[in-house]
Design a protein around this motif. Sequence first.
Motif, PDB file in Angstrom:
ATOM      1  N   ALA A 447     -18.685  -5.711  -1.315  1.00  0.00           N
ATOM      2  CA  ALA A 447     -18.772  -7.126  -1.656  1.00  0.00           C
ATOM      3  C   ALA A 447     -20.247  -7.534  -1.610  1.00  0.00           C
ATOM      4  O   ALA A 447     -20.922  -7.336  -0.599  1.00  0.00           O
ATOM      5  N   HIS A 470     -18.265  -6.252  -6.072  1.00  0.00           N
ATOM      6  CA  HIS A 470     -17.603  -7.526  -6.343  1.00  0.00           C
ATOM      7  C   HIS A 470     -18.434  -8.649  -5.728  1.00  0.00           C
ATOM      8  O   HIS A 470     -18.715  -8.638  -4.523  1.00  0.00           O
ATOM      9  N   VAL A 472     -19.224 -12.052  -4.222  1.00  0.00           N
ATOM     10  CA  VAL A 472     -18.522 -13.059  -3.416  1.00  0.00           C
ATOM     11  C   VAL A 472     -19.572 -13.958  -2.788  1.00  0.00           C
ATOM     12  O   VAL A 472     -20.474 -13.467  -2.104  1.00  0.00           O
ATOM     13  N   TYR A 478     -14.676 -15.667  -5.216  1.00  0.00           N
ATOM     14  CA  TYR A 478     -14.917 -14.516  -6.092  1.00  0.00           C
ATOM     15  C   TYR A 478     -15.609 -14.973  -7.367  1.00  0.00           C
ATOM     16  O   TYR A 478     -15.171 -15.918  -8.026  1.00  0.00           O
ATOM     17  N   THR A 510      -7.830 -10.825 -12.646  1.00  0.00           N
ATOM     18  CA  THR A 510      -7.598 -10.646 -11.221  1.00  0.00           C
ATOM     19  C   THR A 510      -6.110 -10.765 -10.924  1.00  0.00           C
ATOM     20  O   THR A 510      -5.321 -11.216 -11.754  1.00  0.00           O
ATOM     21  N   ALA A 533      -9.588  -6.977  -8.417  1.00  0.00           N
ATOM     22  CA  ALA A 533      -9.767  -7.923  -7.320  1.00  0.00           C
ATOM     23  C   ALA A 533      -8.507  -8.760  -7.127  1.00  0.00           C
ATOM     24  O   ALA A 533      -7.828  -9.116  -8.089  1.00  0.00           O
ATOM     25  N   VAL A 535      -7.325 -12.330  -5.751  1.00  0.00           N
ATOM     26  CA  VAL A 535      -7.949 -13.637  -5.524  1.00  0.00           C
ATOM     27  C   VAL A 535      -6.865 -14.673  -5.286  1.00  0.00           C
ATOM     28  O   VAL A 535      -5.878 -14.735  -6.029  1.00  0.00           O
ATOM     29  N   PHE A 543     -11.698 -14.672  -2.260  1.00  0.00           N
ATOM     30  CA  PHE A 543     -11.603 -13.229  -2.440  1.00  0.00           C
ATOM     31  C   PHE A 543     -10.890 -12.611  -1.248  1.00  0.00           C
ATOM     32  O   PHE A 543     -11.302 -12.790  -0.099  1.00  0.00           O
TER      33      PHE A 543
END
Length: 571
Positions: A447, A470, A472, A478, A510, A533, A535, A543
């Motif tokens: 992240a 990812h 964040v 997210y 997502t 992901a 979410v 996230f």
Amino acid sequence: MLRFLGLVMLGAIIGAVAALLAVGFVAVVLWLNDLLLISPRSRMMVESPGVLVVATLAVPALGGLVVGLLHRGIPEQRPHTPADVIAAVQTRRGRLPARAGGLSAVSAMVSLGAGASVGQYGPLVHLGATLGSQVARLLRLGRSNDNVTIACGVAAAIATAFNAPLAGILFAHEVVLRHYALRAFAPVAAAALVGHVIATGVLERGALFHVADPALPAPWEFAVFLAIGGVGALLAGAYLHAILGVGRLSQALPVAPALRPALAGALLGLAALWVPDILGIGQETLRFATIFGAYGSGELVVVLLLKLAATALCLGMGFSGGVFSPALVIGTLFGALCGSLVSELTGAPLETFVFYAVCGMVAVTAPVIGAPLTSLLIVFELTGSYALTTAALASVTLASPIAAQLFGRSLFDIQLRQRGLDLSAGRGRALLRNSPVCDHLTRDCVALDPVTRVAEAIGRLSQADHGEGHLVDRRGRYLGCVTLAELEAAREGGDGREAVGRLPLRQRPTLSPDASLWEAMQLLQEVTGEAIAVVDNADGERFLGVVYEASITRAYLRRSDEMRREEHENG
């Protein structure tokens, strides 16, 4: 081998207990019918018309009030039915709660005893299934064996209720298990056989109705039987949608759920003052409908329509009971009406009248429960007539396919679809739809804060051996995904000090926290990468973590292998 033989023995024990419970259930219902002046025999013995009127009005209403109060003890605030049994087996949950099962059985007993126009076979099926589930839980059996013990209870209940062990075996496979694995067949067969022996040999229960050797139909009559099947499918659809429609209407009524059955009971009592045939299970009505001349054509139309309306009212407003018994009555009345019309058109007494009644019976019941083969076997085992079964086959040939195309496989499947469980695409999809993707959720990913430098992000991904990160933000929201290749390209075009959040981020689909494994599998067709992901959009796109493609694939293969072994293992 020993484990398999043990399962067969367990099936026989479940069959014995389920048969005793089924017989006891029916005995209590009949006793209540006599006590509360619902049965035709008890009503004939009443000398005071005023007492009969009061009982007709008060008993269904008060019974509905008791039923509504009982349902308050069930978490879903409704009685459990065969649809719940199918859902438990098809999603491999395999657990039917004892409390809900017991209250549903008592509720059905009160409903039937108070004269509600509902069936007894649905509650018996659920009662037998609950018994099988509790035995499996007590013995700590696995999910596959749990499903087999549930099917054993179902088969025993049907075999006991109809004196039809073959139909019980087939119903358990055709409607509940929906496969014909050899490892399930022997225990289910043992349960049905023991239940049948106890019901007929020990407790001396008679058949639902008896049919003397009928005259054989003429060849042209088979064309009429086919037509009965086609029209019967439409009648079955009307029956299904009447029940569902009243259920939707009841939700909009400004009446507390616990009071709705009482309201239905009061309306039923008013209608029964005019046509008492609509009260209760209707076995006497069914028997008379198979006799030529017992009802006129006009009477058949009135009783048929009122029985259909009364059943839709009772089930839609919350009474506990099944749909099969009323469907038997409605279908037999419909077939008898067809036979009466043919007799009037030909101008001669119809020696094959019972064929029309039986064809109408299966034309309506087979689509309602989604079990054409079971319906045919019930006819054969009840009557012992190959000719009657062949005529019924002609009706089922059109009835089941037409109803399935227009309305769905059965009322149970329609109810489950409305609850979010669609079985139309088979067990595989249903199982995946009920497998939460959050079981495979992990925070083992990279992240990245949007202010992280490109060079630092590359180092973190390389150290963690991941191909994507990812983004964040500090509030846990997210923002998107960036791949190692994109970061490398950004470093080559600059000095690597640029913030990752300034790069053009890849916007990927997502998953929500309540998404299923099936949705994840579908999403993999649109996503190229190592993970998706998860979410929580309801919490500001927070996230939660990721689900890796490899985890989704492994879970799918594991579920598929479980189904394959369950359906094809011999023992």
